[in-house]
Design a protein around this motif. Sequence first.
Motif, PDB file in Angstrom:
ATOM      1  N   THR A   1       2.894   0.527  -7.653  1.00 58.16           N
ATOM      2  CA  THR A   1       4.011   1.276  -8.774  1.00 58.16           C
ATOM      3  C   THR A   1       3.520   2.489  -9.238  1.00 58.16           C
ATOM      4  O   THR A   1       4.141   3.023  -9.538  1.00 58.16           O
ATOM      5  N   LEU A   2       2.104   2.269  -9.391  1.00 53.54           N
ATOM      6  CA  LEU A   2       1.588   4.081 -11.014  1.00 53.54           C
ATOM      7  C   LEU A   2       1.582   4.315 -10.386  1.00 53.54           C
ATOM      8  O   LEU A   2       1.023   5.520 -11.054  1.00 53.54           O
ATOM      9  N   ALA A   3      -0.434   3.829  -9.521  1.00 55.98           N
ATOM     10  CA  ALA A   3      -1.021   5.028  -9.510  1.00 55.98           C
ATOM     11  C   ALA A   3      -0.856   5.790  -8.161  1.00 55.98           C
ATOM     12  O   ALA A   3      -0.948   6.914  -7.919  1.00 55.98           O
ATOM     13  N   SER A   4      -0.209   4.897  -7.213  1.00 60.07           N
ATOM     14  CA  SER A   4      -0.271   5.414  -5.569  1.00 60.07           C
ATOM     15  C   SER A   4       1.225   6.491  -5.556  1.00 60.07           C
ATOM     16  O   SER A   4       0.354   7.810  -4.865  1.00 60.07           O
ATOM     17  N   PRO A   5       1.867   6.315  -6.187  1.00 61.65           N
ATOM     18  CA  PRO A   5       3.079   7.267  -5.922  1.00 61.65           C
ATOM     19  C   PRO A   5       2.394   8.630  -6.962  1.00 61.65           C
ATOM     20  O   PRO A   5       2.695   9.993  -5.727  1.00 61.65           O
ATOM     21  N   LEU A   6       1.842   8.616  -7.707  1.00 64.08           N
ATOM     22  CA  LEU A   6       0.914  10.319  -8.519  1.00 64.08           C
ATOM     23  C   LEU A   6       0.103  10.825  -7.355  1.00 64.08           C
ATOM     24  O   LEU A   6      -0.199  11.675  -7.918  1.00 64.08           O
ATOM     25  N   LEU A   7      -0.562   9.666  -6.792  1.00 68.48           N
ATOM     26  CA  LEU A   7      -1.745  10.370  -5.626  1.00 68.48           C
ATOM     27  C   LEU A   7      -1.090  11.156  -4.267  1.00 68.48           C
ATOM     28  O   LEU A   7      -0.799  11.890  -4.198  1.00 68.48           O
ATOM     29  N   GLU A   8      -0.209  10.064  -4.834  1.00 63.16           N
ATOM     30  CA  GLU A   8       0.629  10.775  -2.803  1.00 63.16           C
ATOM     31  C   GLU A   8       1.389  12.242  -3.425  1.00 63.16           C
ATOM     32  O   GLU A   8       1.306  13.570  -2.778  1.00 63.16           O
ATOM     33  N   LEU A   9       2.015  12.318  -4.613  1.00 62.37           N
ATOM     34  CA  LEU A   9       2.187  13.027  -4.972  1.00 62.37           C
ATOM     35  C   LEU A   9       1.632  14.441  -5.004  1.00 62.37           C
ATOM     36  O   LEU A   9       2.193  15.629  -5.337  1.00 62.37           O
ATOM     37  N   ALA A  10       0.533  14.192  -5.449  1.00 60.91           N
ATOM     38  CA  ALA A  10      -1.182  15.407  -5.536  1.00 60.91           C
ATOM     39  C   ALA A  10      -1.492  15.637  -4.466  1.00 60.91           C
ATOM     40  O   ALA A  10      -1.644  16.138  -4.451  1.00 60.91           O
ATOM     41  N   GLY A  11      -1.144  14.731  -3.168  1.00 62.20           N
ATOM     42  CA  GLY A  11      -1.141  15.120  -1.953  1.00 62.20           C
ATOM     43  C   GLY A  11      -2.501  14.673  -2.235  1.00 62.20           C
ATOM     44  O   GLY A  11      -3.465  14.879  -0.963  1.00 62.20           O
ATOM     45  N   ILE A  12      -2.915  13.259  -2.811  1.00 59.03           N
ATOM     46  CA  ILE A  12      -3.968  13.187  -2.181  1.00 59.03           C
ATOM     47  C   ILE A  12      -3.817  11.511  -1.677  1.00 59.03           C
ATOM     48  O   ILE A  12      -2.862  10.870  -1.958  1.00 59.03           O
ATOM     49  N   SER A  13      -5.193  11.126  -0.496  1.00 58.93           N
ATOM     50  CA  SER A  13      -5.524  10.509   0.587  1.00 58.93           C
ATOM     51  C   SER A  13      -6.086   9.330  -0.011  1.00 58.93           C
ATOM     52  O   SER A  13      -6.818   9.738  -0.351  1.00 58.93           O
ATOM     53  N   ALA A  14      -5.109   8.473  -0.104  1.00 57.32           N
ATOM     54  CA  ALA A  14      -6.315   7.135  -0.952  1.00 57.32           C
ATOM     55  C   ALA A  14      -6.903   6.410   0.660  1.00 57.32           C
ATOM     56  O   ALA A  14      -5.260   5.768   1.324  1.00 57.32           O
ATOM     57  N   HIS A  15      -7.867   5.819   1.159  1.00 60.63           N
ATOM     58  CA  HIS A  15      -8.454   4.307   1.465  1.00 60.63           C
ATOM     59  C   HIS A  15      -8.514   3.210   1.052  1.00 60.63           C
ATOM     60  O   HIS A  15      -9.012   3.083   0.343  1.00 60.63           O
ATOM     61  N   VAL A  16      -7.236   2.394   0.820  1.00 61.99           N
ATOM     62  CA  VAL A  16      -7.487   1.522   0.261  1.00 61.99           C
ATOM     63  C   VAL A  16      -7.749  -0.126   0.532  1.00 61.99           C
ATOM     64  O   VAL A  16      -7.824  -0.625   1.276  1.00 61.99           O
ATOM     65  N   VAL A  17      -8.823  -0.881  -0.045  1.00 65.86           N
ATOM     66  CA  VAL A  17      -9.168  -1.970   0.454  1.00 65.86           C
ATOM     67  C   VAL A  17      -8.365  -2.923  -0.998  1.00 65.86           C
ATOM     68  O   VAL A  17      -9.377  -2.863  -1.981  1.00 65.86           O
ATOM     69  N   VAL A  18      -8.582  -4.147  -0.181  1.00 63.23           N
ATOM     70  CA  VAL A  18      -8.545  -5.256  -1.432  1.00 63.23           C
ATOM     71  C   VAL A  18      -9.462  -6.192  -1.709  1.00 63.23           C
ATOM     72  O   VAL A  18      -9.149  -6.836   0.041  1.00 63.23           O
ATOM     73  N   THR A  19     -10.058  -6.644  -2.703  1.00 66.11           N
ATOM     74  CA  THR A  19     -11.062  -7.059  -2.386  1.00 66.11           C
ATOM     75  C   THR A  19     -11.324  -8.578  -2.053  1.00 66.11           C
ATOM     76  O   THR A  19     -10.059  -9.355  -2.622  1.00 66.11           O
ATOM     77  N   GLU A  20     -12.538  -9.280  -1.315  1.00 68.08           N
ATOM     78  CA  GLU A  20     -11.872 -10.589  -0.974  1.00 68.08           C
ATOM     79  C   GLU A  20     -12.810 -11.394  -1.609  1.00 68.08           C
ATOM     80  O   GLU A  20     -13.222 -12.526  -1.341  1.00 68.08           O
ATOM     81  N   ARG A  21     -14.340 -11.210  -1.936  1.00 67.22           N
ATOM     82  CA  ARG A  21     -14.640 -11.180  -2.342  1.00 67.22           C
ATOM     83  C   ARG A  21     -15.716 -10.627  -3.815  1.00 67.22           C
ATOM     84  O   ARG A  21     -15.009  -8.807  -3.440  1.00 67.22           O
ATOM     85  N   ALA A  22     -15.860 -11.503  -4.461  1.00 66.48           N
ATOM     86  CA  ALA A  22     -16.832 -10.736  -5.362  1.00 66.48           C
ATOM     87  C   ALA A  22     -18.599  -9.784  -4.767  1.00 66.48           C
ATOM     88  O   ALA A  22     -18.744 -10.118  -3.644  1.00 66.48           O
TER      89      ALA A  22
END
Length: 586
Positions: A140-161
């Motif tokens: 809700t807060l970071a991704s829309p701003l990155l998109e607006l700035a034209g920055i692409s992000a590969h996102v990994v939601v961690t499953e373990r420490a």
Amino acid sequence: MESVLRVGKKRYRVILNGIHFSWTELDKKNRDKKTVSVPVSELIGVEKGRVEILPQKKVEESEQHFTVFSVMRGSCRSSPSGLWSVGRTEFYCSSRDHRDHWVTQLKTALAAKSGMRPQRLLVFINPYGGKKKGVQIYRTLASPLLELAGISAHVVVTERANQARDHILKKELTGFDGVVCVGGDGMFSELLHGVIGRTQQEAGLSEHDPTVTLQPCNLHIGIIPAGSTDCVCFATVGVNDPVTSTLHIIIGDSQPLDVCSVHHQSTLVRYSVSLVGYGFYGDVLAESEKHRWMGPLRYDYSGCVTYLSNRSYSGTVQFLPADPQVSSPRDNTRCLSGCRVCSESTERLFPQSDASSHTSSYSPSQYSQDSSQSEGDWVSIEGRFKCVSLTCMSSSCPRSPLGLSPAAHLADGTGDLILVRETHALGFLKYLHRHTNTEDQFDLPFVEVHRVRAVKFSLPPGEEDSEDEEDEEKQIEGWESKTETDGSTHKSMSQQHLAEKRDERGMGDDKKKKKKSDFLCGLCCSRAPSVSVWNCDGEILPFTEILCRVHGQLVRLFARGIEDGAGSRNCRVGNRKCKGRCVLHT
Ligand SMILES: Nc1ncnc2c1ncn2[C@@H]1O[C@H](COP(=O)(O)OP(=O)(O)OP(=O)(O)O)[C@@H](O)[C@H]1O
């Protein structure tokens, strides 16, 4: 480019040059009134139409409007000064062509900054950090701003420490300009270990040898705070706010950071950026681990219990002093954004490289650190200490706005060693209390502070391997299970070293049966323990005798340090715990 455009019902003279985008309100006689000026480096993006990004993206098609998004300091008058928000202004042009021309010019100006900004990021989200809102905060807060700035992000939601650390150590990272964690200090530490480890692997350097000059890391680290402890973010940005941190990432801010490597014998145990603390700070953390069920309150509880136990510990501290001509921990300076001491240190630490590019915005390049500096003489201090702390930064946090060592620098290649000698409980309370106000915590007869490049700690002869072996083994086992990777198939060099150490002592299979009191026995125990533990950025170290070395500007964060006025005004906001680093309320 210059035109008269409308913002709302008012007319503005709008000017774009290579450095600033500004708009000045005009009165009926075309005289200038108020001007708003934004550096082009702080523009985030431009969109056709009337567009909103936060809290939700809304687009209202309009042929004559365009919307400009930029960094805005503070969101209202009462905002702390380090807080950034997204400024949004809708401009109305005389025609569609005119509008398109402005949008093209603004996009061109932004493209000229693209070399200074990241284009592609690898983002790790800890879904269980803090209040378990990491994914939501990012989406809700970071991704829309990155998109607006034209920055692409590969996102990994961690499953373990340790997934993030292992990913950085082992996977292909070509094309990424930075790694970002959405979580707390534990997640930051994973990225720190991954980035440093990877860089040394690629450079063919051994991290275990404390005399090796490590290779500074090119891959920037971003922290979007979403943990229960976000001290590194606070100390480098001045506030714990996901939008502020995202904006620092977008505009490609670059803050070098000193890192302390902690070694036991000839093995790297951990890296630290904020606190390596023995005695009080170690005891608070160890005690708090027993009461995890209390949640964040455990740090307050453990702080009180540890304080009341009024322990002190024997040991010998040796250190390599830093050059007193450069700076001192008692010179009343503060390391703020654009710090002169840190910039001059860049020239000292990297004499062969272009120092100016190293201190300014994001710009990947290679540096080789000056290793010609002679080691100098070690200073030795023996005694009984309430606590021994080494910090590479001020370690300010919401509860201790000026931090453990207010004049410490983020990137001068030194750390501050604080020795608090044995004293009565009220004296120590005075020392702790001064962390929460502006009184000088070093102006006490039992406290000394030294600016250092390296520190060694050893126990008095005969105490190193005494009857605490069983406890040490317990800690080692706990530490191993925390640091294990990939379901224990891969063991780090540090763990191999530990296994060897246990084998030497015959503690592997043949465990000692001797019944002993707990390491931290609490108020009810009749025999105080003779050794404490080290608290290393909120993790307990399994060794007492350690060597710490400060590596100047080893990593770089997407941050710019605390802007003047930020941080110190934030003392009553937000985060209520700092993992045993600050335990008292005002
Ligand atoms: N998916 C996961 N499952 C379990 N642990 C994880 C996961 N992802 C990351 N971790 C670990 O969780 C630890 C704490 O994470 P983080 O620092 O983000 O949150 P925190 O709430 O501030 O933590 P803490 O409990 O230390 O206060 C980190 O040390 C990290 O290694």
